[in-house]
Design an enzyme around this catalytic site. Structure first.
Site, short mmCIF file in Angstrom:
data_model
loop_
_atom_site.label_atom_id
_atom_site.label_comp_id
_atom_site.label_asym_id
_atom_site.label_seq_id
_atom_site.Cartn_x
_atom_site.Cartn_y
_atom_site.Cartn_z
N TYR A 1 -7.03 2.39 5.97
CA TYR A 1 -6.11 1.32 5.57
C TYR A 1 -5.96 0.18 6.57
CZ TYR A 1 -3.18 4.64 8.15
OH TYR A 1 -2.68 5.50 9.07
N ASP B 1 0.99 10.48 4.02
CA ASP B 1 1.73 11.35 4.93
C ASP B 1 0.78 12.37 5.56
OD1 ASP B 1 3.79 12.38 6.30
OD2 ASP B 1 4.68 13.47 4.62
N LYS C 1 10.44 3.91 3.33
CA LYS C 1 10.32 5.35 3.08
C LYS C 1 11.04 5.72 1.79
CE LYS C 1 9.31 8.06 6.32
NZ LYS C 1 9.06 8.47 7.57
N GLU D 1 0.84 -1.21 0.00
CA GLU D 1 0.00 0.00 0.00
C GLU D 1 0.87 1.24 0.00
OE1 GLU D 1 -2.26 -0.17 3.60
OE2 GLU D 1 -2.82 -2.24 3.19
N LYS E 1 2.10 4.70 1.63
CA LYS E 1 2.15 5.25 2.99
C LYS E 1 1.75 6.72 2.89
CE LYS E 1 5.03 5.44 7.09
NZ LYS E 1 4.66 6.77 7.51
N GLU F 1 -5.74 7.59 7.53
CA GLU F 1 -4.92 8.79 7.59
C GLU F 1 -5.73 10.00 7.14
OE1 GLU F 1 -2.00 7.80 8.68
OE2 GLU F 1 -0.57 9.39 8.24
N CYS G 1 14.38 50.74 6.21
CA CYS G 1 14.35 52.05 6.88
C CYS G 1 15.48 52.23 7.90
CB CYS G 1 12.99 52.27 7.56
SG CYS G 1 12.74 51.20 8.99
N CYS H 1 8.14 52.74 8.19
CA CYS H 1 8.91 51.88 7.28
C CYS H 1 8.08 51.65 6.00
CB CYS H 1 9.21 50.57 8.02
SG CYS H 1 10.07 49.34 7.07
N CYS I 1 16.82 47.24 9.82
CA CYS I 1 15.86 47.04 8.74
C CYS I 1 16.46 47.45 7.39
CB CYS I 1 14.59 47.84 9.04
SG CYS I 1 13.40 47.76 7.69
N CYS J 1 10.84 44.59 12.18
CA CYS J 1 11.19 46.01 12.23
C CYS J 1 10.09 46.71 13.01
CB CYS J 1 11.29 46.57 10.81
SG CYS J 1 11.28 48.36 10.80
S1 IVH Z 1 -0.98 0.55 8.92
C1 IVH Z 1 -0.48 -1.87 12.69
N1 IVH Z 1 -1.03 1.58 6.53
O1 IVH Z 1 2.15 5.45 9.15
C2 IVH Z 1 -0.42 -1.12 11.42
N2 IVH Z 1 -0.22 2.94 8.31
O2 IVH Z 1 4.62 4.88 10.79
C3 IVH Z 1 -0.98 0.21 11.53
N3 IVH Z 1 0.37 5.23 7.62
O3 IVH Z 1 0.79 5.48 12.38
C4 IVH Z 1 -0.68 1.18 10.48
N4 IVH Z 1 -0.15 5.00 5.50
O4 IVH Z 1 -0.41 6.89 10.59
C5 IVH Z 1 -0.72 1.79 7.82
N5 IVH Z 1 -1.18 2.36 4.35
C6 IVH Z 1 -0.88 2.57 5.63
C7 IVH Z 1 -0.39 3.81 6.09
C8 IVH Z 1 -0.06 3.95 7.45
C9 IVH Z 1 0.29 5.83 6.42
C10 IVH Z 1 0.85 5.91 8.86
C11 IVH Z 1 0.04 5.64 10.09
C12 IVH Z 1 0.98 5.02 11.07
C13 IVH Z 1 2.31 5.43 10.54
C14 IVH Z 1 3.34 4.41 10.94
#
Ligand code: IVH
Length: 673
Positions: A224, A115, A311, A111, A113, A172, A409, A430, A406, A424
């Site tokens: 998720y 942010d 990451k 999946e 991740k 998220e 001025c 100014c 500044c 300032c």
């Molecule tokens: S699963 C036990 N799936 O990443 C598993 N987390 O560093 C629970 N996050 O706290 C999390 N995308 O806020 C999961 N596809 C995804 C995610 C995800 C973002 C975030 C989430 C978690 C953090 C972990």
């Protein structure tokens, strides 16, 4: 269909259209038709307060009720994920899973991740019951009122949905890129500090005490994970597909794979594709798909052994620092900006980057001519993240230091410790501050003098026509166009628009003065509380901080503003020109509440909180925001804030219900007759 049936019908219809729009991207009706249905529902709900429902689609517009967040304990702790940054670590995870499962075959669900910030949603009998932030993983903040404003989160699931009676789903909360850009654009205009990335913006928004703010900022949510064993599916993937059918937003990027090669392919594909997504992602999450196998692998104290995050590497570029310039804004804030040799990064050419403040400059130990690394990892605004010290020449350029005076001025700068910023203080002398203040005064949310713009103000200022905002009211048609008849019409329009601005409300005038840290909302709060400029200008720091929503930094900025004789005279001149300096008189109805200090708390049926505030005043009472021993009683609606309730109990302050209160002032509560 009677009105009550129509309410139920409209709620279902609007929720269906919501899903068509926000989940399926396939609207059946126009935005306008949607708004019309929404307004019809709002009107009907206003007429039938007994039909109030916290999960009505009308709640998505938010309310001004302050949600003093309660803490709620998570049924299952909200764990974080182990992080990996390279393929070797991904392989190690894969191998650990393989041996942990004793060589049995397994699938991995890959999946994106997202942010943003983690959220846990609890549904009971097909209705959203609670929304709780991650908090410390054990307990989080109850942000249900704010979460209700997110349109992709279903508030009520459809009747035919085969979900368990109670279940939890996690995901998220995100601020999409375009909402984020728009928000920062607005903040730049208001000279409020910018959010560095959508995650910070989403988190700041979700913690807002005013859910109307949340509604306006257009958050989104992807779900998720479903902890607990109420779900029937044998795998994570199946559970989420079921949730998708019930109306939750589940990413289409989710994919089940078996081999390490497929896993690497997925990573490579999404490292490129993710840049086209409307929301920020910072990696990939890998989860063992079978629930039985997840249980077999178990958890460490902090993270599951069956899942890991990979990451993405932040995109970086290397370029040369040519100069650092210091910009002075409307409120005198001085921002250091790095000027660099243009470099290509994440689809745009970067040549300037904000260095934010003196502390950041110091920590980077920058020298002119240095080669620097610029990054845009989830940060739409480029940042200098480091210096390539090895490439620094034998004779480096001069060290970059924050200026002391500044650049516009020459006034010595002042450091604002609270905000880690320099400004300032010469706000009345100014030039960029003077011009910026006038541009702010005429802006749409302030006095809304729309026939003037920044360029015209610059021109009038340079011609000596205006030195401050009060001069606007002295401008004559001939000052603008001379005796050129062809330009007379547009000049007349400007003069008329300036004249009309005298009718703008008092809260806008407060905001328009451009007092540091006083935004639109603060303007409203201050107007409501102090009623006129005379009282506001004499308010002490203590009197200001007593007002809900006014903090110490803002209070001290207001006091400083009015202590300056130049500002006092300016306000005096504006008053003489006829600019509105007070709230309209309230028409008195009775004096039955005379001498009473009343605190309002909770949700009401017959009137809104704002209306109750006005009603209290119209009957001679005083509306106060916090409970003290001097409080006469609390006008208490439903769901009164827990901390207020506790304090009232402790001090023995009586609670007066809505019906009783309406009885006191002689208005009948029709629903309770
Ligand atoms: S699963 C036990 N799936 O990443 C598993 N987390 O560093 C629970 N996050 O706290 C999390 N995308 O806020 C999961 N596809 C995804 C995610 C995800 C973002 C975030 C989430 C978690 C953090 C972990």
């Amino acid at each position: 269909m009677d009105e009550k049936e129509r309410i139920l019908f409209l709620r279902k219809e609007l929720e269906r259209h919501n899903q068509n729009y926000y989940l399926r991207s396939k609207p059946e009706i126009s935005d306008r038709e949607f708004d019309e249905l929404m307004h019809e529902l709002m009107d009907l709900e206003g007429k039938h307060p007994e039909m109030d429902d916290a999960n009505s689609p009308t709640k998505r517009v938010g309310s001004d009720l302050s949600n003093e967040f309660q803490h709620i304990k998570h049924q299952y702790p909200m764990l974080s994920l182990g992080n990996t940054y390279n393929r070797e670590d991904v392989r190690a995870f894969y191998e650990r899973v393989k041996s942990g499962l004793g060589g049995a075959p397994f699938d991995i669900c890959c999946e994106l991740k997202y942010d943003g910030l983690g959220i846990s949603l609890i549904y009971e009998n097909k209705r959203l019951k609670y929304a709780v932030t991650r908090g410390d993983g054990v307990q989080g903040d109850d942000v249900t009122a704010n979460i209700r404003t997110i349109r992709s989160i279903p508030l009520v699931l459809t009747d035919d949905c085969d979900c368990p009676d109670t279940f939890e789903i996690r995901g998220e909360v995100l601020m999409p890129w375009d909402s984020f850009e728009e928000l920062n654009r607005q903040r730049e205009i208001n000279e409020e500090p910018l959010f560095a990335n959508p995650r910070n913006a989403a988190s700041g928004t979700l913690k807002s005490k005013d859910s109307r703010v949340v509604a306006a900022r257009k958050l989104d949510a992807y779900l998720y994970y479903m902890p607990g064993n109420e779900m029937k599916g044998v795998s994570h993937y199946e559970n989420l597909q079921a949730a998708k059918r019930w109306g939750f937003k589940i990413s289409d990027a989710m994919k089940r794979i078996k081999t390490l090669e497929e896993l690497y392919e997925y990573i490579d594909f999404w490292d490129v594709e993710r840049k086209k997504l409307p929301v920020a992602t910072d990696g990939i999450v890998l989860k063992v798909d079978s629930i039985a196998q997840q249980e077999q692998l178990g958890y460490t104290s902090k993270t599951p052994r069956w899942a890991i995050a990979y990451k993405f590497e932040a995109e970086k570029a290397r370029t040369q620092l040519l100069d650092v310039v210091f910009q002075v804004g409307r409120t005198g804030n001085v921002t250091p900006v790095a000027v660099m040799e243009p470099v290509w990064l994440c689809g745009t050419t970067v040549k300037r980057a904000s260095l934010h403040n003196a502390d950041i400059i110091r920590s980077l130990n920058l020298h002119l001519g240095d080669y620097v690394f610029v990054e845009k990892a989830g940060e739409i605004i480029p940042q200098i993240v480091g210096v390539d010290t090895e490439a620094r020449s034998f004779m480096p350029g001069p060290e970059v230091t924050f200026i002391k005076t500044c650049p516009e001025c020459g006034t010595p700068l002042v450091r604002d410790e609270g905000m880690a910023a320099h400004y300032c203080p010469n706000d009345t002398g100014c030039p960029p501050q003077i011009k910026g203040k006038i541009v702010h005064y005429i802006s749409r949310d302030a006095m809304n003098i729309d026939s003037l713009g920044a360029e015209t103000i610059e021109d009038y200022y340079n011609r000596g026509l205006i030195k401050d905002v009060s001069d606007l009211y002295k401008i004559k048609i001939t000052d603008i166009c001379g005796y050129d008849r062809s330009r007379e019409k547009s000049a007349r329009k400007i003069v008329n628009a300036i004249e009309k601005s005298k009718q703008q409300s008092f809260d806008r005038v407060i905001y328009a003065l451009g007092i540091r840290y006083v935004g639109k909302v603060a303007g409203k709060i201050l107007a409501q509380h102090f009623k006129n400029m005379e009282r506001l200008s004499h308010a002490t720091i203590d009197e200001l901080t007593e007002v809900e929503g006014i903090g110490e930094i803002m209070a001290s900025s207001i006091v400083t503003y009015f202590n300056n004789p130049i500002n006092k005279e300016l306000v005096q001149r504006l008053q003489e020109c006829g600019v509105c300096m007070e709230m309209p008189e309230v028409e008195m109805q009775s004096n039955v509440l005379e001498g009473k200090s009343i605190v309002i708390s909770g949700v009401f049926q017959s009137h809104s909180r704002e209306e109750y505030k006005a009603i209290i005043e119209m009957n001679g009472g005083k509306n106060v925001s916090s409970i003290s021993s001097k409080t006469s009683f609390i006008l208490a609606g439903e769901n009164m804030g827990p901390s207020k309730y506790e304090k009232a109990q402790k001090l023995g302050i009586p609670l007066v219900g809505e019906a009783e209160f309406l009885g006191m002032i002689g208005e009948k509560d029709e629903d309770n007759l």
